[in-house]
Design an enzyme around this catalytic site. Structure first.
Site, PDB file in Angstrom:
ATOM      1  N   ASP A  95      70.581  45.972  60.897  1.00  0.00           N
ATOM      2  CA  ASP A  95      71.682  45.714  59.802  1.00  0.00           C
ATOM      3  C   ASP A  95      72.034  44.049  59.755  1.00  0.00           C
ATOM      4  OD1 ASP A  95      73.094  46.270  57.756  1.00  0.00           O
ATOM      5  OD2 ASP A  95      74.542  47.093  58.774  1.00  0.00           O
ATOM      6  N   ASP A 130      73.165  42.816  51.740  1.00  0.00           N
ATOM      7  CA  ASP A 130      73.390  43.379  50.514  1.00  0.00           C
ATOM      8  C   ASP A 130      74.780  43.384  50.407  1.00  0.00           C
ATOM      9  OD1 ASP A 130      73.064  45.170  52.579  1.00  0.00           O
ATOM     10  OD2 ASP A 130      73.093  46.698  51.144  1.00  0.00           O
ATOM     11  N   CYS A 282      77.997  74.029  74.003  1.00  0.00           N
ATOM     12  CA  CYS A 282      76.789  72.977  73.924  1.00  0.00           C
ATOM     13  C   CYS A 282      75.896  73.258  75.006  1.00  0.00           C
ATOM     14  CB  CYS A 282      77.055  71.657  73.607  1.00  0.00           C
ATOM     15  SG  CYS A 282      75.650  70.423  73.735  1.00  0.00           S
ATOM     16  N   CYS A 284      73.603  71.170  76.346  1.00  0.00           N
ATOM     17  CA  CYS A 284      72.956  69.895  76.586  1.00  0.00           C
ATOM     18  C   CYS A 284      73.174  69.722  78.135  1.00  0.00           C
ATOM     19  CB  CYS A 284      73.155  68.719  75.796  1.00  0.00           C
ATOM     20  SG  CYS A 284      74.885  67.999  76.414  1.00  0.00           S
ATOM     21  N   CYS A 287      76.771  68.968  79.331  1.00  0.00           N
ATOM     22  CA  CYS A 287      77.577  69.988  78.910  1.00  0.00           C
ATOM     23  C   CYS A 287      77.558  71.215  79.989  1.00  0.00           C
ATOM     24  CB  CYS A 287      77.636  70.508  77.443  1.00  0.00           C
ATOM     25  SG  CYS A 287      78.329  69.297  76.283  1.00  0.00           S
TER      26      CYS A 287
HETATM   27 ZN   LIG Z   1      76.478  68.717  75.073  1.00  0.00          ZN
END
Ligand SMILES: [Zn+2]
Length: 626
Positions: A95, A130, A282, A284, A287
């Site tokens: 960016d 921009d 969650c 993952c 977690c």
């Molecule tokens: Zn998680």
């Protein structure tokens, strides 16, 4: 930039306006939709190397302005390149500092400086400076900002001409539809590789999702459909399904880090403060390794890294879920279920589906999954709305109107065709009520042709003398022949027609250009005649009424029929795409009396461009014969 030389993006699957595509860069191929984590190599709280190690993204975005302002990082980036600096060998987008411009009202870097710097450090996708006009600024200012943006983009085109790096051409115009439209048309006319929709972050922060939706729709209607679109600053998972359904392909997430620093935990539907969490909703790897109570007692650094990693994983998982939904044709269900996450998202979804005509233009004729009734919005599903529109003029032609639980009155002949026969309602009412046999098979196939092609196509394709072969096991219609030659096959799974050579010839003989025609460069004709697919770069023009997966006629100028096949793009996209397949050829039209053995001849490499094309759907007439 590579564009107008070798196009860098191709579409391999789709659902409504969503596309699964492949973006080709100097650092590999990235499948889109893709989410780019924003990586700040200078961050002390969120260790970028650890994030990259944990997440293993294919593509990241970094801020050239922040790098440039830090003298040590600037020098290292110039010396070793951005990939070395980040310790990452995937795709790096940059960016320019526009976001800082929007946020703080000014930056001390010129367009030329940021572009030269991005070129020097070897980013894969460069972004000019921009000018993002904040929402609801005066029209005059938005117009003036757009003029400056155009100048900066012109400068970028000049600087990157002949470069292998890709160039981003952002669309601005604040909340003014006329300026967004003009900006989209302007960038489409220039050789950019991708487009970002900019200036929407303040709207997203204020949950003005309806306005964001209006902007995306206005821009998408006027943007070159063959280029991937980056919805700048959209990193919250709750917005992703809707944005993808509207045709956005790239996203960046700074949100994962910003929320983590603020001790906020992302879920696909919302953000939860860590202090309010009793459980982790969650699965993952993080977690499942601890619980909120233990995490709350950790150091600030540990909490932030934990949340940053989880936030990114949950966002990336949402992208995978979206791609799976596109493949199966159930993205709508995901969008509608996510719409329930917040009233602003529900309002935005309703705003989006008002644009039935735009959405329908890109929606495939069929998908592997049926339409599930998942609420009132299902009536506005482009597939359902299209079916209603096509059925209306056919009701007076049938000998029996039956009641369909979702579509209302339909001719009995269409009760098994997509989507009518595949609609899933409560208790499977659909099958019980409408799958009834009535009348004869000729009536049925003619009605299906009227529905699939145009009213009257049935009479054109199937004269009274046709022989209709049915499955011995199930009694269902399979092949429709005339004097031993195949006109069409009725696909078992969706009761739609696949044309045979004779069917293509009959449709061609009884209609005028451009009806269902894809006209190709005569240069490509010899290879298409040998069974090669129609690559989009050879398409001269196409019937705008063609939808993805329609049966189409391949012609050369002068309306000479050379082949027939299945469209993989919409008619309105075919002349824009220069990479990938436009029509998967089912068969070539052989001149009368020619040997009917399949010829296998040499196809030179210049004809067959490099492609990762993965459409591999089996043709209807090759399987399922009973
Ligand atoms: Zn998680």
């Amino acid at each position: 930039m590579l564009n107008w030389g070798e196009p860098v993006w191709e579409v391999v699957d789709r659902d409504i306006c969503a596309r699964i595509g492949r973006l080709h860069t100097e650092h590999g191929v990235v499948e889109t939709p893709a989410l780019m984590p924003v990586i700040n190599p200078g961050s002390r709280i969120i260790n970028p190397k650890e994030i990259l190690e944990q997440i293993k993204p294919k593509m990241v975005i970094t801020n050239a302005y922040i790098l440039y302002k830090n003298i040590d990082m600037r020098e290292e980036a110039i010396l070793n390149g951005i990939h070395k600096l980040l310790g990452f060998d995937g795709v790096v987008m940059a960016d320019s500092g526009s976001y800082q411009l929007l946020r703080y009202g000014g930056v001390d870097i010129t367009n030329h400086e940021t572009l030269e710097f991005q070129k020097e450090i070897g980013v894969d996708i460069a972004t000019p400076l921009d000018i993002p006009t904040p929402p609801r600024e005066t029209h005059l200012r938005a117009e003036a900002d757009l003029e400056t943006t155009y100048k900066h983009l012109e400068e970028a085109i000049e600087l990157f001409s002949g470069c292998k790096q890709l160039l981003n051409g952002p669309v601005q115009g604040s909340t003014y539809p006329d300026l967004r439209r003009e900006s989209a048309k302007w960038v489409s006319s220039k050789p950019f590789d991708i487009h970002a929709i900019g200036g929407v972050v303040p709207l997203m922060e204020r949950y003005e999702f309806v306005e964001v939706t209006r902007i995306i729709l206005e821009v998408k209607k006027h943007l070159n459909p063959a280029r991937p679109v980056h919805l700048f600053g959209c990193g919250h998972p709750m917005l992703l399904p809707l944005a993808v359904m509207l045709g956005c392909d790239l996203f960046d997430s700074a949100a994962y880090a910003l929320y983590a620093k603020d001790h906020r935990y992302l879920t696909p539907e919302k953000t939860i403060k860590l202090e309010e969490l009793e459980y982790f909703p969650c699965c993952c790897k993080l977690c499942t390794s601890t619980d909120p109570k233990t995490l709350k007692n950790s150091s600030n650094q540990e909490i932030t890294m934990f949340l940053a990693t989880h936030n990114l994983l949950v966002t990336l998982a949402e992208i995978e879920k979206i791609k799976q939904a596109i493949r199966q044709g159930v993205l709508w269900d995901l969008v509608v279920s996510r719409a329930r996450a917040h009233p602003a998202l529900l309002a935005a979804t309703k705003e989006a589906i008002k644009e039935y005509e735009h959405l329908e233009r890109f929606t495939p004729i069929y998908k592997p999954s049926g339409i599930k009734y998942v609420g009132e919005e299902t009536h506005r599903h482009p597939v359902v709305a299209r079916a209603k529109q096509r059925i209306a003029p056919l009701l007076e032609k049938t000998s029996l109107v039956v009641k369909h639980p979702l579509l209302g009155e339909i001719p009995w002949e269409l009760s098994e065709s997509y989507p009518m026969g595949q609609v899933v309602m409560e208790n499977n009412k659909n099958k019980a009520n409408t799958r009834q046999k009535h009348g004869d098979n000729l009536e049925k196939i003619r009605m299906i042709a009227d529905y699939q092609f145009f009213p009257g196509a049935g009479q054109t394709l199937f004269p009274s003398e046709v022989e209709i072969q049915t499955s011995k096991k199930t009694g269902r219609i399979r092949d429709i022949l005339l004097e031993g030659e195949r006109i069409a096959t009725l696909r078992a799974e969706n009761s739609l027609l696949v044309l045979g050579e004779l069917g293509a010839k009959r449709l061609h003989a009884h209609t005028k250009e451009p009806t269902f025609r894809v006209c190709v460069d005569p240069e490509a004709a010899p290879f298409i005649s040998q069974g090669s697919s129609v690559f989009s770069k050879f398409v001269l023009n196409a019937d705008q009424r063609i939808r993805p997966y329609d049966e189409v006629l391949v012609t050369t100028p002068g309306d000479k029929l050379i082949a027939h096949g299945k469209a993989l793009l919409s008619g309105c996209e075919m002349t824009f795409f220069k990479r990938g397949v436009a029509v998967k050829t089912r068969g070539a039209i052989k001149p009368h009396g020619e040997n009917r053995q399949k010829v296998c001849s040499y196809v030179p490499s210049w004809y067959k461009p490099k492609t990762d094309e993965t459409y591999d759907e089996t043709d209807g007439h090759n399987h399922g014969r009973g």
